[in-house]
Design a protein around this motif. Structure first.
Motif, mmCIF file in Angstrom:
data_model
loop_
_atom_site.group_PDB
_atom_site.id
_atom_site.type_symbol
_atom_site.label_atom_id
_atom_site.label_comp_id
_atom_site.label_asym_id
_atom_site.label_seq_id
_atom_site.Cartn_x
_atom_site.Cartn_y
_atom_site.Cartn_z
ATOM 1 N N MET A 1 0.833 -1.190 0.000
ATOM 2 C CA MET A 1 0.000 0.000 0.000
ATOM 3 C C MET A 1 0.881 1.259 0.000
ATOM 4 O O MET A 1 0.525 2.236 -0.632
ATOM 5 C CB MET A 1 -0.922 0.017 1.216
ATOM 6 N N GLU A 2 1.976 1.203 0.714
ATOM 7 C CA GLU A 2 2.848 2.377 0.791
ATOM 8 C C GLU A 2 3.393 2.752 -0.581
ATOM 9 O O GLU A 2 3.412 3.927 -0.948
ATOM 10 C CB GLU A 2 3.998 2.101 1.763
ATOM 11 N N ILE A 3 3.803 1.770 -1.352
ATOM 12 C CA ILE A 3 4.332 2.017 -2.694
ATOM 13 C C ILE A 3 3.243 2.621 -3.586
ATOM 14 O O ILE A 3 3.481 3.587 -4.312
ATOM 15 C CB ILE A 3 4.884 0.712 -3.316
ATOM 16 N N ILE A 4 2.051 2.062 -3.498
ATOM 17 C CA ILE A 4 0.938 2.555 -4.325
ATOM 18 C C ILE A 4 0.582 3.983 -3.954
ATOM 19 O O ILE A 4 0.410 4.835 -4.829
ATOM 20 C CB ILE A 4 -0.294 1.636 -4.190
ATOM 21 N N THR A 5 0.467 4.280 -2.653
ATOM 22 C CA THR A 5 0.089 5.639 -2.257
ATOM 23 C C THR A 5 1.154 6.657 -2.655
ATOM 24 O O THR A 5 0.826 7.781 -3.009
ATOM 25 C CB THR A 5 -0.181 5.733 -0.742
ATOM 26 N N LYS A 6 2.405 6.264 -2.632
ATOM 27 C CA LYS A 6 3.468 7.171 -3.087
ATOM 28 C C LYS A 6 3.354 7.432 -4.579
ATOM 29 O O LYS A 6 3.506 8.561 -5.038
ATOM 30 C CB LYS A 6 4.846 6.609 -2.748
ATOM 31 N N LYS A 7 3.075 6.380 -5.346
ATOM 32 C CA LYS A 7 2.983 6.538 -6.806
ATOM 33 C C LYS A 7 1.799 7.390 -7.224
ATOM 34 O O LYS A 7 1.897 8.178 -8.151
ATOM 35 C CB LYS A 7 2.918 5.173 -7.487
ATOM 36 N N ILE A 8 0.656 7.220 -6.555
ATOM 37 C CA ILE A 8 -0.535 7.959 -6.979
ATOM 38 C C ILE A 8 -0.696 9.288 -6.239
ATOM 39 O O ILE A 8 -1.495 10.119 -6.641
ATOM 40 C CB ILE A 8 -1.816 7.119 -6.841
ATOM 41 N N GLY A 9 0.039 9.458 -5.162
ATOM 42 C CA GLY A 9 -0.022 10.720 -4.428
ATOM 43 C C GLY A 9 -1.265 10.903 -3.578
ATOM 44 O O GLY A 9 -1.654 12.014 -3.258
ATOM 45 N N ILE A 10 -1.914 9.794 -3.222
ATOM 46 C CA ILE A 10 -3.120 9.851 -2.401
ATOM 47 C C ILE A 10 -2.896 8.965 -1.190
ATOM 48 O O ILE A 10 -2.575 7.788 -1.331
ATOM 49 C CB ILE A 10 -4.358 9.338 -3.176
ATOM 50 N N GLU A 11 -3.068 9.525 0.001
ATOM 51 C CA GLU A 11 -2.938 8.728 1.212
ATOM 52 C C GLU A 11 -4.138 7.806 1.336
ATOM 53 O O GLU A 11 -5.282 8.254 1.335
ATOM 54 C CB GLU A 11 -2.842 9.627 2.446
ATOM 55 N N CYS A 12 -3.887 6.530 1.425
ATOM 56 C CA CYS A 12 -4.957 5.545 1.534
ATOM 57 C C CYS A 12 -4.414 4.330 2.262
ATOM 58 O O CYS A 12 -3.312 3.874 1.976
ATOM 59 C CB CYS A 12 -5.435 5.164 0.136
ATOM 60 N N SER A 13 -5.192 3.832 3.192
ATOM 61 C CA SER A 13 -4.777 2.633 3.918
ATOM 62 C C SER A 13 -5.743 1.496 3.622
ATOM 63 O O SER A 13 -6.833 1.707 3.080
ATOM 64 C CB SER A 13 -4.765 2.907 5.425
ATOM 65 N N THR A 14 -5.350 0.299 3.996
ATOM 66 C CA THR A 14 -6.259 -0.827 3.809
ATOM 67 C C THR A 14 -7.520 -0.636 4.650
ATOM 68 O O THR A 14 -8.604 -1.039 4.241
ATOM 69 C CB THR A 14 -5.571 -2.160 4.174
ATOM 70 N N VAL A 76 -16.067 4.460 -9.043
ATOM 71 C CA VAL A 76 -14.651 4.236 -9.317
ATOM 72 C C VAL A 76 -14.116 5.506 -9.943
ATOM 73 O O VAL A 76 -14.592 5.959 -10.973
ATOM 74 C CB VAL A 76 -14.451 3.033 -10.270
ATOM 75 N N VAL A 77 -13.140 6.110 -9.303
ATOM 76 C CA VAL A 77 -12.596 7.384 -9.757
ATOM 77 C C VAL A 77 -11.190 7.139 -10.283
ATOM 78 O O VAL A 77 -10.361 6.534 -9.606
ATOM 79 C CB VAL A 77 -12.550 8.406 -8.594
ATOM 80 N N SER A 78 -10.943 7.609 -11.485
ATOM 81 C CA SER A 78 -9.591 7.455 -12.023
ATOM 82 C C SER A 78 -8.682 8.486 -11.369
ATOM 83 O O SER A 78 -9.132 9.509 -10.835
ATOM 84 C CB SER A 78 -9.588 7.645 -13.540
ATOM 85 N N ILE A 79 -7.406 8.242 -11.408
ATOM 86 C CA ILE A 79 -6.426 9.161 -10.821
ATOM 87 C C ILE A 79 -6.509 10.521 -11.509
ATOM 88 O O ILE A 79 -6.424 11.560 -10.870
ATOM 89 C CB ILE A 79 -5.002 8.576 -10.923
ATOM 90 N N ASP A 80 -6.708 10.539 -12.831
ATOM 91 C CA ASP A 80 -6.835 11.802 -13.557
ATOM 92 C C ASP A 80 -7.996 12.628 -13.018
ATOM 93 O O ASP A 80 -7.886 13.839 -12.846
ATOM 94 C CB ASP A 80 -7.014 11.563 -15.058
ATOM 95 N N ASP A 81 -9.136 11.988 -12.739
ATOM 96 C CA ASP A 81 -10.298 12.689 -12.197
ATOM 97 C C ASP A 81 -9.952 13.282 -10.831
ATOM 98 O O ASP A 81 -10.304 14.410 -10.524
ATOM 99 C CB ASP A 81 -11.495 11.744 -12.035
ATOM 100 N N TYR A 82 -9.268 12.515 -10.016
ATOM 101 C CA TYR A 82 -8.902 12.978 -8.659
ATOM 102 C C TYR A 82 -7.975 14.178 -8.753
ATOM 103 O O TYR A 82 -8.162 15.164 -8.057
ATOM 104 C CB TYR A 82 -8.213 11.844 -7.882
ATOM 105 N N GLN A 83 -7.004 14.126 -9.640
ATOM 106 C CA GLN A 83 -6.048 15.232 -9.777
ATOM 107 C C GLN A 83 -6.735 16.485 -10.288
ATOM 108 O O GLN A 83 -6.426 17.585 -9.871
ATOM 109 C CB GLN A 83 -4.887 14.817 -10.676
ATOM 110 N N ARG A 84 -7.701 16.329 -11.203
ATOM 111 C CA ARG A 84 -8.436 17.492 -11.719
ATOM 112 C C ARG A 84 -9.224 18.162 -10.583
ATOM 113 O O ARG A 84 -9.243 19.373 -10.455
ATOM 114 C CB ARG A 84 -9.378 17.083 -12.840
ATOM 115 N N ARG A 85 -9.865 17.350 -9.744
ATOM 116 C CA ARG A 85 -10.637 17.913 -8.625
ATOM 117 C C ARG A 85 -9.724 18.586 -7.614
ATOM 118 O O ARG A 85 -10.079 19.608 -7.049
ATOM 119 C CB ARG A 85 -11.463 16.825 -7.950
#
Length: 88
Positions: A1-14, A76-85
């Protein structure tokens, strides 16, 4: 999860994912006891622990309803949608 949250720039836990899943299952009307089984939680109340046996087919149907809920409501929100918001 840590690797994924770093790559997408969104803090998220299991735990965040589990909480979201439980909330969505409640929204579509899934019984709490079925949600607990699907989440891998122990069912501790006497009725569900001693008397109710969860049918795998029924649990699968709830997961299919969940999938339909996600795809039909565009939860389901794509990363692009999240970054735009986030940029607004």
């Amino acid at each position: 999860m840590e690797i994924i949250t770093k790559k997408i720039g969104i803090e998220c836990s299991t735990h965040d994912l589990r909480r979201t899943f439980a909330t969505h299952m409640d929204t579509i009307g899934c019984p709490q006891s079925s949600t607990k089984v699907l989440m891998g939680q122990k069912v501790t109340d006497v009725l569900n622990k001693q008397y109710v046996r969860k049918n795998r087919v029924v649990l699968k149907l709830w997961l299919e309803k969940y999938y339909d809920f996600l795809t039909m409501t565009k939860k389901v929100v794509s990363i692009d949608d999240y970054q735009r918001r986030a940029a607004v």
